[in-house]
Motif scaffolding. Structure first.
Motif, mmCIF file in Angstrom:
data_model
loop_
_atom_site.group_PDB
_atom_site.id
_atom_site.type_symbol
_atom_site.label_atom_id
_atom_site.label_comp_id
_atom_site.label_asym_id
_atom_site.label_seq_id
_atom_site.Cartn_x
_atom_site.Cartn_y
_atom_site.Cartn_z
ATOM 1 N N ILE A 138 36.592 38.006 23.351
ATOM 2 C CA ILE A 138 38.020 37.982 23.702
ATOM 3 C C ILE A 138 38.401 36.700 24.434
ATOM 4 O O ILE A 138 39.371 36.039 24.053
ATOM 5 C CB ILE A 138 38.401 39.260 24.483
ATOM 6 C CG1 ILE A 138 38.331 40.458 23.531
ATOM 7 C CG2 ILE A 138 39.797 39.139 25.104
ATOM 8 C CD1 ILE A 138 38.502 41.792 24.189
ATOM 9 N N PRO A 139 37.677 36.284 25.490
ATOM 10 C CA PRO A 139 38.041 35.013 26.129
ATOM 11 C C PRO A 139 37.883 33.808 25.206
ATOM 12 O O PRO A 139 38.690 32.867 25.278
ATOM 13 C CB PRO A 139 37.088 34.916 27.320
ATOM 14 C CG PRO A 139 36.692 36.303 27.608
ATOM 15 C CD PRO A 139 36.677 36.991 26.290
ATOM 16 N N VAL B 135 43.698 24.898 33.148
ATOM 17 C CA VAL B 135 44.177 26.218 33.572
ATOM 18 C C VAL B 135 43.748 27.284 32.565
ATOM 19 O O VAL B 135 43.294 28.370 32.941
ATOM 20 C CB VAL B 135 45.713 26.205 33.761
ATOM 21 C CG1 VAL B 135 46.261 27.615 33.922
ATOM 22 C CG2 VAL B 135 46.095 25.345 34.950
ATOM 23 N N LEU B 136 43.863 26.974 31.282
ATOM 24 C CA LEU B 136 43.444 27.908 30.237
ATOM 25 C C LEU B 136 41.953 28.206 30.355
ATOM 26 O O LEU B 136 41.534 29.368 30.245
ATOM 27 C CB LEU B 136 43.759 27.326 28.855
ATOM 28 C CG LEU B 136 43.335 28.152 27.657
ATOM 29 C CD1 LEU B 136 44.115 29.461 27.603
ATOM 30 C CD2 LEU B 136 43.530 27.356 26.378
ATOM 31 N N ALA C 297 37.739 33.528 34.098
ATOM 32 C CA ALA C 297 38.041 34.659 34.975
ATOM 33 C C ALA C 297 38.084 35.967 34.187
ATOM 34 O O ALA C 297 37.567 36.995 34.645
ATOM 35 C CB ALA C 297 39.368 34.429 35.695
ATOM 36 N N ILE C 298 38.668 35.946 32.995
ATOM 37 C CA ILE C 298 38.709 37.149 32.158
ATOM 38 C C ILE C 298 37.293 37.568 31.762
ATOM 39 O O ILE C 298 36.941 38.751 31.834
ATOM 40 C CB ILE C 298 39.587 36.911 30.914
ATOM 41 C CG1 ILE C 298 41.052 36.812 31.314
ATOM 42 C CG2 ILE C 298 39.400 38.027 29.889
ATOM 43 C CD1 ILE C 298 41.973 36.362 30.200
ATOM 44 N N MET D 152 35.428 41.075 32.818
ATOM 45 C CA MET D 152 34.970 42.001 31.782
ATOM 46 C C MET D 152 33.463 42.236 31.812
ATOM 47 O O MET D 152 32.993 43.315 31.457
ATOM 48 C CB MET D 152 35.385 41.481 30.401
ATOM 49 C CG MET D 152 36.870 41.538 30.150
ATOM 50 S SD MET D 152 37.329 40.901 28.544
ATOM 51 C CE MET D 152 36.899 42.300 27.515
ATOM 52 N N LEU D 153 32.699 41.224 32.235
ATOM 53 C CA LEU D 153 31.242 41.308 32.154
ATOM 54 C C LEU D 153 30.547 41.650 33.470
ATOM 55 O O LEU D 153 29.370 42.018 33.462
ATOM 56 C CB LEU D 153 30.679 39.983 31.644
ATOM 57 C CG LEU D 153 31.050 39.607 30.222
ATOM 58 C CD1 LEU D 153 30.577 38.202 29.901
ATOM 59 C CD2 LEU D 153 30.469 40.603 29.249
ATOM 60 N N ARG D 154 31.242 41.530 34.570
ATOM 61 C CA ARG D 154 30.615 41.641 35.891
ATOM 62 C C ARG D 154 29.800 42.920 36.060
ATOM 63 O O ARG D 154 28.613 42.877 36.389
ATOM 64 C CB ARG D 154 31.709 41.548 36.954
ATOM 65 C CG ARG D 154 31.265 41.718 38.368
ATOM 66 C CD ARG D 154 32.428 41.504 39.322
ATOM 67 N NE ARG D 154 33.614 42.222 38.903
ATOM 68 C CZ ARG D 154 34.075 43.318 39.476
ATOM 69 N NH1 ARG D 154 33.444 43.820 40.507
ATOM 70 N NH2 ARG D 154 35.162 43.920 39.042
#
Length: 155
Positions: A23-24, A55-56, A62-63, A67-69
């Motif tokens: 997704i990212p 920024v992207l 960050a996404i 999601m994975l943390r």
């Protein structure tokens, strides 16, 4: 009860991690193409395009992190929780594969077996479905941090 993760459990957790990568990456690819197109057609200056890409990139990282943390923590911790739960009911559904009967063909049947535990429906294989009855107890293998269901076994 805490038990160590099996190789199948690790494989399942790693397989679930794919969403946090795909997704990212797709978001970054789409954003990169849009920023590049705006820069080529001179709607964005080089400095603004570079800042937008930075920024992207930060947003995509960050996404992925969010999601994975918890999944990565479960993999490194190497433990799972086995909870004993009671089966409320069993459910069998005969459904048909979407798009299999196109242009006058026969629809392909797809069988699905479910156990209802704590007012939630869990898909299981036929062997487990046939091996248990209503009111029986099963072990639910759960990753502690992410809450990912790794499997269901008979007590």
């Amino acid at each position: 009860m805490h038990t160590p993760l099996t190789t199948q459990d690790l494989k399942e957790l790693k397989y679930t991690c794919r969403y946090g990568v795909v997704i990212p990456l797709l978001l970054f690819l789409i954003g990169f193409i849009l920023i590049l197109m705006f820069h080529i057609f001179e709607k964005l200056s080089l400095e603004f395009a570079a800042i937008a890409l930075l920024v992207l990139f930060v947003v995509c990282v960050a996404i992925a992190f969010l999601m994975l943390r918890k999944l990565v923590q479960d993999i490194y911790q190497g433990e799972k929780i086995m909870e004993c739960k009671k089966i409320r009911s069993k459910e069998y559904k005969a459904d048909y594969e979407a798009g299999s009967g196109a242009i006058g063909g026969k629809m392909k049947p797809v069988d699905a077996w479910y156990l209802i535990i704590d007012n939630a429906r869990y898909p299981v294989n036929k062997e487990l479905f046939d091996g248990v009855g209503e009111g029986d107890e099963v072990y639910m293998h759960i990753a502690p941090r992410s809450g990912e269901l790794l499997g269901i076994t008979i007590v």
